[in-house]
Scaffold this active site. Structure first.
Site, PDB file in Angstrom:
ATOM      1  N   GLY A 252      20.366 -33.795 -26.543  1.00 10.47           N
ATOM      2  CA  GLY A 252      19.615 -33.431 -27.736  1.00 10.47           C
ATOM      3  C   GLY A 252      19.026 -34.554 -28.543  1.00 10.47           C
ATOM      4  O   GLY A 252      18.243 -34.289 -29.462  1.00 10.47           O
ATOM      5  N   GLU A 289      25.097 -35.222 -22.304  1.00  3.97           N
ATOM      6  CA  GLU A 289      24.073 -34.599 -21.440  1.00  3.97           C
ATOM      7  C   GLU A 289      22.666 -34.908 -21.949  1.00  3.97           C
ATOM      8  O   GLU A 289      21.879 -34.002 -22.239  1.00  3.97           O
ATOM      9  CB  GLU A 289      24.261 -33.068 -21.430  1.00  3.97           C
ATOM     10  N   PRO A 290      22.308 -36.168 -22.059  1.00  2.00           N
ATOM     11  CA  PRO A 290      20.964 -36.468 -22.578  1.00  2.00           C
ATOM     12  C   PRO A 290      19.874 -36.204 -21.546  1.00  2.00           C
ATOM     13  O   PRO A 290      20.055 -36.447 -20.355  1.00  2.00           O
ATOM     14  CB  PRO A 290      21.032 -37.971 -22.896  1.00  2.00           C
ATOM     15  N   GLY A 291      18.766 -35.684 -22.012  1.00  2.00           N
ATOM     16  CA  GLY A 291      17.620 -35.479 -21.136  1.00  2.00           C
ATOM     17  C   GLY A 291      16.431 -36.256 -21.675  1.00  2.00           C
ATOM     18  O   GLY A 291      16.105 -37.347 -21.220  1.00  2.00           O
ATOM     19  N   ARG A 292      15.821 -35.688 -22.725  1.00  2.00           N
ATOM     20  CA  ARG A 292      14.605 -36.267 -23.302  1.00  2.00           C
ATOM     21  C   ARG A 292      14.730 -37.767 -23.598  1.00  2.00           C
ATOM     22  O   ARG A 292      13.816 -38.531 -23.305  1.00  2.00           O
ATOM     23  CB  ARG A 292      14.282 -35.531 -24.602  1.00  2.00           C
ATOM     24  N   ARG A 328       3.845 -28.538 -23.759  1.00  2.00           N
ATOM     25  CA  ARG A 328       4.530 -28.675 -25.045  1.00  2.00           C
ATOM     26  C   ARG A 328       3.619 -28.420 -26.259  1.00  2.00           C
ATOM     27  O   ARG A 328       4.030 -27.721 -27.186  1.00  2.00           O
ATOM     28  CB  ARG A 328       5.203 -30.046 -25.163  1.00  2.00           C
ATOM     29  N   TYR A 332       4.980 -25.279 -28.267  1.00  2.00           N
ATOM     30  CA  TYR A 332       5.751 -25.598 -29.476  1.00  2.00           C
ATOM     31  C   TYR A 332       4.888 -26.155 -30.596  1.00  2.00           C
ATOM     32  O   TYR A 332       5.417 -26.649 -31.588  1.00  2.00           O
ATOM     33  CB  TYR A 332       6.818 -26.656 -29.184  1.00  2.00           C
ATOM     34  N   CYS A 359      -8.495 -21.405 -19.307  1.00  2.00           N
ATOM     35  CA  CYS A 359      -9.216 -20.392 -20.083  1.00  2.00           C
ATOM     36  C   CYS A 359      -8.335 -19.752 -21.142  1.00  2.00           C
ATOM     37  O   CYS A 359      -8.006 -18.561 -21.064  1.00  2.00           O
ATOM     38  CB  CYS A 359      -9.757 -19.323 -19.143  1.00  2.00           C
ATOM     39  N   GLU A 360      -7.901 -20.525 -22.088  1.00  2.00           N
ATOM     40  CA  GLU A 360      -7.100 -20.045 -23.216  1.00  2.00           C
ATOM     41  C   GLU A 360      -7.414 -20.955 -24.393  1.00  2.00           C
ATOM     42  O   GLU A 360      -7.438 -22.184 -24.223  1.00  2.00           O
ATOM     43  CB  GLU A 360      -5.595 -20.219 -22.941  1.00  2.00           C
TER      44      GLU A 360
HETATM   45  N1  LLP Z   1      22.351 -29.847 -22.184  1.00  2.00           N
HETATM   46  C1  LLP Z   1      21.979 -28.553 -22.268  1.00  2.00           C
HETATM   47  C2  LLP Z   1      22.972 -27.505 -22.044  1.00  2.00           C
HETATM   48  C3  LLP Z   1      20.646 -28.226 -22.553  1.00  2.00           C
HETATM   49  O1  LLP Z   1      20.293 -26.948 -22.657  1.00  2.00           O
HETATM   50  C4  LLP Z   1      19.698 -29.263 -22.770  1.00  2.00           C
HETATM   51  C5  LLP Z   1      18.298 -28.961 -23.068  1.00  2.00           C
HETATM   52  C6  LLP Z   1      20.134 -30.593 -22.654  1.00  2.00           C
HETATM   53  C7  LLP Z   1      21.469 -30.844 -22.367  1.00  2.00           C
HETATM   54  C8  LLP Z   1      19.203 -31.755 -22.824  1.00  2.00           C
HETATM   55  O2  LLP Z   1      18.648 -31.816 -24.087  1.00  2.00           O
HETATM   56  P1  LLP Z   1      17.740 -33.074 -24.486  1.00  2.00           P
HETATM   57  O3  LLP Z   1      18.604 -34.301 -24.483  1.00  2.00           O
HETATM   58  O4  LLP Z   1      16.668 -33.194 -23.489  1.00  2.00           O
HETATM   59  O5  LLP Z   1      17.244 -32.736 -25.820  1.00  2.00           O
HETATM   60  N2  LLP Z   1      11.360 -27.876 -23.358  1.00  2.00           N
HETATM   61  C9  LLP Z   1      11.766 -28.315 -24.674  1.00  2.00           C
HETATM   62  C10 LLP Z   1      13.197 -28.807 -24.665  1.00  2.00           C
HETATM   63  C11 LLP Z   1      14.184 -27.794 -24.172  1.00  2.00           C
HETATM   64  C12 LLP Z   1      15.592 -28.312 -24.112  1.00  2.00           C
HETATM   65  C13 LLP Z   1      16.501 -27.346 -23.432  1.00  2.00           C
HETATM   66  N3  LLP Z   1      17.848 -27.783 -23.269  1.00  2.00           N
HETATM   67  C14 LLP Z   1      10.785 -29.349 -25.178  1.00  2.00           C
HETATM   68  O6  LLP Z   1       9.848 -29.682 -24.454  1.00  2.00           O
HETATM   69  O7  LLP Z   1      10.920 -29.843 -26.300  1.00  2.00           O
END
Ligand code: LLP
Length: 432
Positions: A252, A289-292, A328, A332, A359-360
């Site tokens: 997150g 659990e970092p993603g972004r 995005r 959003y 086409c949107e």
């Molecule tokens: N763990 C769980 C259980 C999650 O559902 C998520 C993201 C993460 C970790 C990773 O979160 P992060 O570190 O990336 O914030 N598509 C949206 C973001 C959706 C996130 C969904 N869950 C966007 O483009 O902003």
């Protein structure tokens, strides 16, 4: 140093993306040149930016039992997964498809946590067969199903409970997940009973506790509040003799798209560890659990300007990337930085809506941007490494973009551009 020799970063927290003179570069590679070589739309990622991002987490966790599980939904290209596997990461997955990708990329199953509110039995079975580290279970119903599937396989499924701590992450409602009204996790007030049940079910082995309160979080306080709520539960659960080995604080952490100033990963981790220590939980293994924050500012989407369409009300800059490539903004209302790959100092900037060919009217990438551009120029959409290609679609039968990874002097094509025929290869005409 002359202006041409100096590299100026264009976004805080993204030192690998810099302008040298007129030229926008990622890890020293001119984006316009990559666009000419590989075509557009083109995703370009910096491998060293990804390594640096995960390194910040890992250094802050050094000396503690820990596992950084890359939330691969942010960007699941095999070479990206390989990069994190080689850095020692685990993975947070949410589907059997993601499991297959991790294994194909050389990731270790025993470092996988399996999240998600709607796991199917067949997905659970595949994850058990692969030997994942932990299932993050989100409901009592799922506990019972996982127990059944595990017993049918003659194993005990390692599990943690995803608790909904009812904390406001202060982010966009679509990506806020830790509030009572959200579909995610087991309510805090029901978690103790769920742990009691889990401890009784013979197909389960209780391993830990987890939460994930949302995405693009720019403050530390919601994390500390969520951690406190988790630790309260840990204490009540352990008081009943049910041991919890790890605490998974989820992902997150936000990034800078424009003027956000999220905490650095090591600062966030330092505060979390401080809170664990202060409450006497310093011995526990910490999972994240970092993603972004691992990939977002490591990547850009490069697109070519097709037409400039000055209008009575709005000037449109029509580019060859669209909402199907990067959804995005449309989904959003997200702001993503837009920079010309080659600056045109001689041209006066004008105000443009940067839009794609789909086409949107919702197909826009940036609104009201002051840009000095000409037809044929390349633009870079910034911070596109996370939830860019991963959310791309084929709407309008648009082949998905190619992806390139730069790594020091090396340039790797990590995904070929799709061809239209591939898009309908699985479809069948009806035979007369
Ligand atoms: N763990 C769980 C259980 C999650 O559902 C998520 C993201 C993460 C970790 C990773 O979160 P992060 O570190 O990336 O914030 N598509 C949206 C973001 C959706 C996130 C969904 N869950 C966007 O483009 O902003």
């Amino acid at each position: 140093m002359s202006a041409a020799g100096q590299a100026a970063a264009v976004l805080p927290g993204a030192p690998h993306l810099a302008r040298r003179g007129a030229t926008l570069q990622l890890e020293g590679h001119a984006l316009a040149e990559l666009a000419r070589r590989f075509g557009t739309p083109l995703y370009v990622y910096s491998r060293n930016a990804m390594r640096a991002a995960v390194g910040a987490y890992q250094r802050a966790l050094a000396g503690r039992p820990h596992l950084v599980c890359y939330a691969m939904k942010a960007n699941s290209n095999l070479a990206v997964l390989q990069t994190f596997a080689e850095a020692g990461c685990g993975f947070d997955i949410v589907s059997a498809g993601e499991l297959a990708r991790v294994l194909a990329a050389g990731g270790r199953a025993d470092r996988i946590v399996f999240s998600g509110v709607g796991k199917r039995r067949d997905e659970m079975a595949l994850a058990l067969e692969a030997g994942v580290r932990c299932f993050n279970v989100e409901s009592e119903g799922e506990l019972r199903v996982l127990d059944e599937v595990a017993r049918a396989h003659g194993v005990r499924a390692p599990m943690s409970l995803r608790v909904n701590p009812d904390v406001d992450a202060g982010t966009h409602p679509y990506i806020s997940t830790g509030l009572k009204g959200n579909k995610f996790g087991v309510a805090h007030g029901q978690a103790l009973a769920a742990y009691r049940l889990a401890a009784e079910l013979p197909g389960l082995r209780v391993e830990g506790i987890d939460c994930h309160i949302g995405s693009q979080i720019t403050q530390i306080e919601p994390y500390l509040d969520a951690l406190d709520r988790l630790l309260d539960l840990v204490e009540s659960v352990e008081a009943e003799g049910i041991g919890l080995r790890h605490v998974d604080v989820g992902g997150g952490l936000g990034i800078t798209y424009t003027d956000e100033s999220p905490p650095a990963a090591d600062v966030l981790v330092g505060r979390l560890l401080g809170r664990l220590d202060a409450r006497g939980h310093g011995h526990r293994e910490v999972l994240l659990e970092p993603g972004r924050s691992l990939v977002g500012n490591a990547g850009v989407l490069v697109t070519e300007v097709l037409y400039l369409k000055p209008g009575e009300v709005t000037n449109f800059c029509v580019v060859d990337a669209a909402m199907n490539d990067l959804t995005r903004p449309a989904l959003y209302d997200a702001y993503m930085g837009i920079e010309p790959c080659e600056a045109r100092p001689g041209l006066l900037p004008q105000r443009w809506d940067v839009v794609g060919p789909v086409c949107e009217s919702g197909d826009w990438l940036g609104r009201q941007r002051d840009l000095a551009v000409a037809v044929g120029d390349h633009l870079a959409i910034l911070s596109a490494g996370a939830y860019g290609m991963a959310m791309a679609s084929n709407y309008n039968t648009r082949p998905r973009a190619a992806e390139v990874m730069v790594d020091g002097a090396a340039v790797h094509l990590i995904r070929e551009r799709e061809q239209p025929a591939e898009l309908f290869a699985a479809e069948r005409l009806i035979q007369h």
